[in-house]
Scaffold this motif. Structure first.
Motif, short mmCIF file in Angstrom:
data_model
loop_
_atom_site.label_atom_id
_atom_site.label_comp_id
_atom_site.label_asym_id
_atom_site.label_seq_id
_atom_site.Cartn_x
_atom_site.Cartn_y
_atom_site.Cartn_z
N GLU A 118 -3.01 -8.88 -4.74
CA GLU A 118 -2.08 -9.63 -5.55
C GLU A 118 -2.11 -9.21 -7.02
OE1 GLU A 118 -2.64 -13.77 -5.03
OE2 GLU A 118 -1.94 -13.79 -2.95
N GLN A 119 -3.32 -8.91 -7.57
CA GLN A 119 -3.42 -8.61 -8.99
C GLN A 119 -4.31 -7.42 -9.31
OE1 GLN A 119 -1.58 -9.94 -11.35
NE2 GLN A 119 -0.56 -11.32 -9.93
N SER A 120 -4.64 -6.59 -8.34
CA SER A 120 -5.49 -5.43 -8.60
C SER A 120 -5.09 -4.29 -7.68
CB SER A 120 -6.97 -5.79 -8.41
OG SER A 120 -7.23 -6.11 -7.06
N ALA A 121 -5.56 -3.09 -8.04
CA ALA A 121 -5.20 -1.91 -7.27
C ALA A 121 -6.35 -0.92 -7.24
CB ALA A 121 -3.96 -1.25 -7.86
N ASN A 122 -6.42 -0.16 -6.17
CA ASN A 122 -7.37 0.94 -6.04
C ASN A 122 -6.59 2.23 -5.83
OD1 ASN A 122 -10.30 -0.26 -5.78
ND2 ASN A 122 -8.97 -1.61 -4.60
N LEU A 123 -6.88 3.22 -6.66
CA LEU A 123 -6.15 4.47 -6.63
C LEU A 123 -7.07 5.61 -6.20
CD1 LEU A 123 -3.54 6.07 -7.33
CD2 LEU A 123 -4.46 6.31 -9.66
N ASP A 124 -6.57 6.45 -5.30
CA ASP A 124 -7.32 7.61 -4.82
C ASP A 124 -6.37 8.81 -4.85
OD1 ASP A 124 -8.79 9.52 -3.50
OD2 ASP A 124 -9.53 8.17 -1.95
N ILE A 125 -6.71 9.83 -5.63
CA ILE A 125 -5.87 11.02 -5.75
C ILE A 125 -6.68 12.26 -5.39
CG2 ILE A 125 -4.55 12.48 -7.32
CD1 ILE A 125 -3.75 10.09 -8.87
N ASN A 156 0.84 -1.20 0.00
CA ASN A 156 0.00 0.00 0.00
C ASN A 156 0.88 1.25 0.00
OD1 ASN A 156 -2.46 -1.49 0.15
ND2 ASN A 156 -2.07 -1.81 2.34
N LEU A 157 0.68 2.09 -1.00
CA LEU A 157 1.50 3.28 -1.18
C LEU A 157 0.72 4.54 -0.83
CD1 LEU A 157 4.08 4.67 -2.39
CD2 LEU A 157 2.88 4.65 -4.59
N GLN A 158 1.36 5.43 -0.07
CA GLN A 158 0.78 6.73 0.25
C GLN A 158 1.82 7.81 -0.02
OE1 GLN A 158 -0.82 6.69 4.28
NE2 GLN A 158 -2.86 6.39 3.45
N VAL A 159 1.42 8.85 -0.73
CA VAL A 159 2.30 9.98 -1.02
C VAL A 159 1.59 11.26 -0.58
CG1 VAL A 159 3.59 11.24 -2.77
CG2 VAL A 159 3.29 8.76 -3.00
N HIS A 160 2.20 11.98 0.34
CA HIS A 160 1.65 13.25 0.81
C HIS A 160 2.60 14.37 0.38
CE1 HIS A 160 -1.31 11.21 3.34
NE2 HIS A 160 -0.33 10.40 3.71
N HIS A 161 2.03 15.43 -0.15
CA HIS A 161 2.86 16.53 -0.65
C HIS A 161 2.25 17.87 -0.25
CE1 HIS A 161 4.75 19.40 -3.32
NE2 HIS A 161 3.55 19.71 -3.76
N THR A 192 -3.05 7.72 -2.79
CA THR A 192 -3.10 6.43 -2.10
C THR A 192 -3.33 5.33 -3.12
OG1 THR A 192 -4.03 7.46 -0.11
CG2 THR A 192 -4.23 5.07 -0.30
N LEU A 193 -2.44 4.35 -3.13
CA LEU A 193 -2.56 3.19 -4.01
C LEU A 193 -2.58 1.94 -3.14
CD1 LEU A 193 -2.56 2.14 -6.99
CD2 LEU A 193 -0.08 1.82 -6.71
N ALA A 194 -3.74 1.31 -3.04
CA ALA A 194 -3.90 0.09 -2.25
C ALA A 194 -3.93 -1.10 -3.21
CB ALA A 194 -5.17 0.15 -1.42
N THR A 195 -3.06 -2.07 -2.99
CA THR A 195 -2.95 -3.19 -3.92
C THR A 195 -3.19 -4.53 -3.22
OG1 THR A 195 -0.57 -3.57 -3.59
CG2 THR A 195 -1.22 -1.89 -5.20
#
Length: 321
Positions: free
Chosen positions: A239-246, A214-219, A234-237
């Protein structure tokens, strides 16, 4: 030489191994100690880059390796021709243990740009990377794609742009799910002033955290002539799919993205933007094509270059989705 080293004698060594079309030249004093090989006054050269090394190389797994490194050169043409005339000066202390690499006291200059701080990499079941980096000034202009192009990104005069066989901006290649789950990352960066061509930003702070896929980038940042920006990705993954929230929010930023060279900051139009969307998929293209949300862009009064309109054609969106 081996017996002399084992008995504690000093030996001056000069090596010239060949790497590709160029030779790596190394010269220095090597001393055998109980748990390490000691390097003194070593000089290593490759093309126009020269490095000085001092420290100890572990002779067994129980002892750490610690090196002080200083490198300098007139340019980085061997990495990219665009960097040929940008001088490099870098220094750091590297410490390597069984499951840990530490780069401390980093002090680097590339032309007018600078960087300092520390990084740490742990090697256990996962690769864990953490660090804090700071810069007073970074100029990305030398990396711009302006070789053989005009400053606005258009082909040079007399050169036609080939739009046939255009590839998608977002690839259909699957996201690197295995890599995202094999690395943990915790990185803080602070750039006091960031410059790209005519645009500039200040107080450019970023926190990147990757854990369990799970990736989070704050700027956050601001414009040199007013305005603020904050964003979260926020990129929540699985095994084979992802949900992206910007979520990106800009308010009254005068970044000079469209005004060209101006002397009066009041001629730069203030820009405000709300960019909020969510998507899901297993590739960058799938994430882009499934995006839902809103984009609101407002621009105040100011100077806009006439040639800006030539940068956007009717086929732009066809390459996105």
């Amino acid at each position: 030489p081996e017996q002399a080293l084992l008995s504690g004698s000093d030996i001056n060594i000069e090596l010239t191994p060949v790497y590709g079309e160029y030779a790596i030249q190394a010269q220095g004093l090597l001393t055998a100690e109980r748990h390490a090989w000691r390097l003194q006054d070593w000089t290593v050269s490759y093309q126009d880059i020269t490095a000085q090394l001092d420290g100890r190389l572990a002779r067994g797994s129980d002892a750490p390796t610690e090196l002080s490194v200083k490198a300098a050169g007139p340019g980085l043409a061997f990495l990219d021709p665009k960097l040929a005339d940008i001088p490099l000066d870098i220094a750091f202390i590297a410490r390597l243990e069984t499951e840990l690499l530490v780069l401390d006291s980093i002090a680097a200059k590339l032309g007018k740009s600078d960087l300092s701080g520390s990084l740490q990499v742990g090697f256990t079941e996962k690769t864990a990377i953490s660090g804090k980096l700071h810069s007073n000034y970074i100029d990305l202009t030398p990396l711009a794609r302006d070789q053989g192009e005009q400053a606005n990104g258009q082909p040079s005069q007399g050169e036609e742009q080939d739009t046939t066989g255009q590839e998608l901006v977002f690839s259909d290649e699957p996201l690197p799910f295995e890599t995202l789950h094999s690395i943990d990352l915790d990185l803080h960066t602070q750039i006091d002033k960031l410059v790209y061509r005519n645009a500039a930003a200040k107080e450019f702070a970023t926190h990147i955290e990757l854990k369990s896929g799970n990736l989070q980038v704050h700027h956050s940042g601001s414009g040199p002539d007013g305005g603020r920006a904050n964003s979260t990705l926020t990129l929540a993954t699985s095994e084979q799919s992802a949900n992206l929230d910007i979520d990106i929010r800009m308010r009254d930023l005068r970044l000079n993205l469209v005004s060209g060279e101006v002397q009066d900051p009041n001629q730069i139009p203030p820009i405000s933007m709300t960019f909020d969307f969510k998507s899901e998929g297993n590739s960058a293209h799938a994430l882009a094509s499934s995006a839902t949300g809103r984009i609101l862009l407002t621009q105040g009064a100011g100077l806009v270059e006439n040639k800006l309109t030539a940068m956007i054609g009717g086929d732009v969106f066809s390459t996105l989705f």
